[in-house]
Scaffold this motif. Structure first.
Motif, PDB file in Angstrom:
ATOM      1  N   LEU A 111       0.960  -1.241  -0.094  1.00 28.89           N
ATOM      2  CA  LEU A 111      -0.211   0.415  -0.250  1.00 28.89           C
ATOM      3  C   LEU A 111       0.924   1.415  -0.188  1.00 28.89           C
ATOM      4  O   LEU A 111       1.606   1.475   0.781  1.00 28.89           O
ATOM      5  N   GLU A 112       0.204   2.153  -0.680  1.00 26.61           N
ATOM      6  CA  GLU A 112       1.114   3.108  -0.971  1.00 26.61           C
ATOM      7  C   GLU A 112       0.646   4.711  -0.328  1.00 26.61           C
ATOM      8  O   GLU A 112      -0.616   4.487  -1.144  1.00 26.61           O
ATOM      9  N   ARG A 113       1.184   5.338  -0.375  1.00 25.54           N
ATOM     10  CA  ARG A 113       0.009   6.639  -0.106  1.00 25.54           C
ATOM     11  C   ARG A 113       0.965   7.688  -0.498  1.00 25.54           C
ATOM     12  O   ARG A 113       1.848   8.055   0.573  1.00 25.54           O
ATOM     13  N   ASP A 114       0.392   9.104  -0.071  1.00 27.33           N
ATOM     14  CA  ASP A 114       2.011  10.418  -0.823  1.00 27.33           C
ATOM     15  C   ASP A 114       1.083  10.917   0.226  1.00 27.33           C
ATOM     16  O   ASP A 114       0.262  11.375   0.532  1.00 27.33           O
ATOM     17  N   LEU A 115       2.450  11.016   1.273  1.00 24.93           N
ATOM     18  CA  LEU A 115       2.278  12.484   2.100  1.00 24.93           C
ATOM     19  C   LEU A 115       1.992  13.765   1.791  1.00 24.93           C
ATOM     20  O   LEU A 115       4.243  14.087   0.838  1.00 24.93           O
ATOM     21  N   PRO A 116       2.213  14.675   2.081  1.00 26.70           N
ATOM     22  CA  PRO A 116       1.534  16.096   1.619  1.00 26.70           C
ATOM     23  C   PRO A 116       3.361  16.278   2.264  1.00 26.70           C
ATOM     24  O   PRO A 116       3.698  15.935   2.471  1.00 26.70           O
ATOM     25  N   ARG A 117       4.178  17.064   0.732  1.00 27.78           N
ATOM     26  CA  ARG A 117       6.077  17.509   1.636  1.00 27.78           C
ATOM     27  C   ARG A 117       5.258  18.867   2.425  1.00 27.78           C
ATOM     28  O   ARG A 117       6.184  19.496   3.133  1.00 27.78           O
ATOM     29  N   THR A 118       4.066  19.411   1.695  1.00 26.15           N
ATOM     30  CA  THR A 118       4.864  21.071   3.091  1.00 26.15           C
ATOM     31  C   THR A 118       2.749  21.328   2.907  1.00 26.15           C
ATOM     32  O   THR A 118       1.689  20.966   3.118  1.00 26.15           O
ATOM     33  N   ALA A 119       2.345  21.971   4.236  1.00 28.77           N
ATOM     34  CA  ALA A 119       0.923  22.111   4.852  1.00 28.77           C
ATOM     35  C   ALA A 119       0.606  22.933   4.200  1.00 28.77           C
ATOM     36  O   ALA A 119       1.435  23.858   3.722  1.00 28.77           O
ATOM     37  N   SER A 120      -0.693  22.763   4.257  1.00 25.40           N
ATOM     38  CA  SER A 120      -1.676  23.740   4.144  1.00 25.40           C
ATOM     39  C   SER A 120      -2.576  24.575   4.967  1.00 25.40           C
ATOM     40  O   SER A 120      -1.530  24.989   5.789  1.00 25.40           O
ATOM     41  N   LEU A 121      -2.969  25.731   3.855  1.00 27.88           N
ATOM     42  CA  LEU A 121      -2.522  27.132   5.087  1.00 27.88           C
ATOM     43  C   LEU A 121      -3.377  26.980   6.446  1.00 27.88           C
ATOM     44  O   LEU A 121      -3.787  27.111   6.621  1.00 27.88           O
ATOM     45  N   THR A 122      -4.430  25.948   6.028  1.00 24.67           N
ATOM     46  CA  THR A 122      -5.463  26.261   7.038  1.00 24.67           C
ATOM     47  C   THR A 122      -4.992  25.734   7.542  1.00 24.67           C
ATOM     48  O   THR A 122      -5.007  25.541   8.931  1.00 24.67           O
ATOM     49  N   GLN A 123      -4.233  23.994   7.757  1.00 24.31           N
ATOM     50  CA  GLN A 123      -2.631  23.809   8.422  1.00 24.31           C
ATOM     51  C   GLN A 123      -2.347  24.226   8.999  1.00 24.31           C
ATOM     52  O   GLN A 123      -1.791  24.344  10.442  1.00 24.31           O
ATOM     53  N   THR A 124      -1.414  25.296   8.492  1.00 24.45           N
ATOM     54  CA  THR A 124      -0.547  25.626   9.378  1.00 24.45           C
ATOM     55  C   THR A 124      -0.914  26.808  10.069  1.00 24.45           C
ATOM     56  O   THR A 124      -0.941  27.645  11.580  1.00 24.45           O
ATOM     57  N   LEU A 125      -2.650  27.368   9.753  1.00 23.17           N
ATOM     58  CA  LEU A 125      -2.657  28.196  10.912  1.00 23.17           C
ATOM     59  C   LEU A 125      -3.543  27.696  12.344  1.00 23.17           C
ATOM     60  O   LEU A 125      -3.649  28.254  12.813  1.00 23.17           O
ATOM     61  N   GLN A 126      -3.797  26.475  12.213  1.00 22.86           N
ATOM     62  CA  GLN A 126      -4.527  25.266  13.282  1.00 22.86           C
ATOM     63  C   GLN A 126      -2.953  25.169  13.335  1.00 22.86           C
ATOM     64  O   GLN A 126      -3.741  25.199  15.609  1.00 22.86           O
ATOM     65  N   ASN A 127      -2.195  24.395  13.404  1.00 17.71           N
ATOM     66  CA  ASN A 127      -0.908  24.531  14.369  1.00 17.71           C
ATOM     67  C   ASN A 127      -0.200  25.741  14.948  1.00 17.71           C
ATOM     68  O   ASN A 127      -0.105  25.789  16.188  1.00 17.71           O
ATOM     69  N   THR A 128      -0.511  26.438  13.896  1.00 21.72           N
ATOM     70  CA  THR A 128      -0.122  28.507  14.445  1.00 21.72           C
ATOM     71  C   THR A 128      -0.961  28.469  16.305  1.00 21.72           C
ATOM     72  O   THR A 128      -0.568  28.793  16.973  1.00 21.72           O
ATOM     73  N   LEU A 129      -2.357  28.084  15.978  1.00 24.22           N
ATOM     74  CA  LEU A 129      -3.363  28.171  17.198  1.00 24.22           C
ATOM     75  C   LEU A 129      -2.413  27.806  18.704  1.00 24.22           C
ATOM     76  O   LEU A 129      -3.287  27.901  19.444  1.00 24.22           O
ATOM     77  N   THR A 130      -2.278  25.859  17.656  1.00 23.17           N
ATOM     78  CA  THR A 130      -1.843  24.866  18.800  1.00 23.17           C
ATOM     79  C   THR A 130      -0.928  25.582  19.875  1.00 23.17           C
ATOM     80  O   THR A 130      -0.996  25.323  20.756  1.00 23.17           O
ATOM     81  N   MET A 131       0.287  26.139  19.089  1.00 21.10           N
ATOM     82  CA  MET A 131       1.824  26.011  18.795  1.00 21.10           C
ATOM     83  C   MET A 131       1.566  28.069  20.452  1.00 21.10           C
ATOM     84  O   MET A 131       1.548  27.595  20.797  1.00 21.10           O
ATOM     85  N   ALA A 132       0.312  28.734  19.738  1.00 24.53           N
ATOM     86  CA  ALA A 132      -0.218  29.433  20.354  1.00 24.53           C
ATOM     87  C   ALA A 132      -0.349  29.737  22.447  1.00 24.53           C
ATOM     88  O   ALA A 132      -0.509  30.316  22.726  1.00 24.53           O
ATOM     89  N   GLY A 133      -1.057  28.353  21.920  1.00 21.53           N
ATOM     90  CA  GLY A 133      -1.592  27.844  23.361  1.00 21.53           C
ATOM     91  C   GLY A 133      -1.007  26.735  24.286  1.00 21.53           C
ATOM     92  O   GLY A 133      -1.032  26.838  25.392  1.00 21.53           O
ATOM     93  N   ARG A 134       0.217  27.085  23.192  1.00 22.27           N
ATOM     94  CA  ARG A 134       1.145  25.834  24.461  1.00 22.27           C
ATOM     95  C   ARG A 134       2.105  27.078  25.221  1.00 22.27           C
ATOM     96  O   ARG A 134       2.622  26.884  25.903  1.00 22.27           O
ATOM     97  N   GLY A 135       2.052  28.232  24.132  1.00 22.72           N
ATOM     98  CA  GLY A 135       2.597  29.660  24.387  1.00 22.72           C
ATOM     99  C   GLY A 135       1.542  30.117  25.863  1.00 22.72           C
ATOM    100  O   GLY A 135       2.403  30.091  26.951  1.00 22.72           O
ATOM    101  N   LEU A 136       1.112  30.344  25.552  1.00 22.86           N
ATOM    102  CA  LEU A 136      -0.261  30.571  27.158  1.00 22.86           C
ATOM    103  C   LEU A 136      -0.297  29.706  27.990  1.00 22.86           C
ATOM    104  O   LEU A 136      -0.205  30.394  29.250  1.00 22.86           O
ATOM    105  N   VAL A 137      -0.377  28.363  27.533  1.00 20.84           N
ATOM    106  CA  VAL A 137       0.079  27.197  28.874  1.00 20.84           C
ATOM    107  C   VAL A 137       1.453  27.247  29.985  1.00 20.84           C
ATOM    108  O   VAL A 137       1.448  27.254  31.369  1.00 20.84           O
TER     109      VAL A 137
END
Length: 267
Positions: free
Chosen positions: A6-32
């Motif tokens: 089974l082969e699956r192509d993994l994206p090499r770059t994050a989408s804009l939506t994922q980047t925004l979501q990850n940014t908010l998650t990391m911002a939450g880490r900073g607040l924690v």
């Protein structure tokens, strides 16, 4: 029977939506991190209080005749000086995380590579908001009554936060390229001290020697302080506010790509 692969192509770059979501998650880490180590807020809680008290009662009588007349001058100056100084922490903590190997762990996660950096910058805006709120609150307790009204005070606070967020890109760049957190702090304060103290934040420019007034007049901190004074004291938005926003845009346009490029090389 041949095994199925089974082969699956993994994206090499994050989408804009994922980047925004990850940014908010990391911002939450900073607040924690702030919640678990509240001593990180010492600079944005104690500094506005101490600076307001010291500068007001030391210089108030000599410059404005009394404390009440000095408050409309010093509160905007203290606000700008405090919040801009707070932005140094962005680069210092970024360097500390990189030294501790935290970013090495992030590299192994399926997240946008830029998220730890953008998240840290976003989380620090909360620190700026705390410093802004405490400065105005301390001024109000001491008798400062902004003639511009609540709306002008909020606008002035947002202006300072936006400009400080832009300046934090400079210190983030220092944090990425410097060798230690202490060197980031040393370099940053070396830059900030002339900008904040050789300005109109604490005393009128016309009280300084003529050879120094030219620097005060072109100092971007002076423009930001004047813009805040116009807003809180008169409720007006003048050319200094426009200059401050344009300066912030230029800083982001220059240092954001530099910081991201330097960070991506190490991330």
């Amino acid at each position: 029977m041949s095994a199925l692969t089974l082969e699956r192509d993994l994206p090499r770059t994050a989408s804009l939506t994922q980047t925004l979501q990850n940014t908010l998650t990391m911002a939450g880490r900073g607040l924690v991190k702030i919640r678990r180590t509240p001593e990180q807020l010492i600079d944005v809680t104690l500094q506005p209080i101490l600076f307001t008290l010291m500068f007001t009662y030391i210089f108030g009588g000599a410059i404005a005749g009394d404390v009440q007349n000095y408050l409309p001058i010093i509160i905007p100056g203290i606000l700008v000086q405090t919040v801009i100084t707070t932005s140094v922490v962005t680069g210092t903590q970024l360097r500390e995380d990189m030294d501790k190997g935290v970013f090495d762990r992030f590299r192994s996660l399926p997240i946008a590579r830029i998220a730890p950096l953008s998240g840290a910058l976003l989380a620090d805006t909360v620190r700026y908001a705390i410093a802004t709120t405490l400065t105005f609150t301390m001024g109000y307790i001491m008798g400062f009554r902004p003639e511009g009204g609540l709306g002008a005070v909020i606008t002035a606070g947002v202006l300072v936060i936006v400009c400080s967020w832009a300046i934090s890109w400079i210190f983030a760049f220092f944090g990425v390229i410097a060798r230690s957190a202490s060197s980031v702090q040393g370099i940053s304060m070396l830059v900030l001290f002339p900008l904040t103290f050789v300005s109109n934040a604490f005393v009128p420019a016309n009280t300084m020697p003529s050879w120094l007034q030219w620097f005060v007049d072109i100092n971007p901190v002076s423009h930001l302080v004047t813009a805040v004074r116009d807003l809180v004291n008169n409720g007006t938005i003048g050319s200094d506010a426009v200059i401050s926003l344009l300066g912030a845009a230029v800083i982001v346009a220059v240092f954001a790509p530099l910081t991201v490029r330097a960070y991506m090389r190490k991330a």
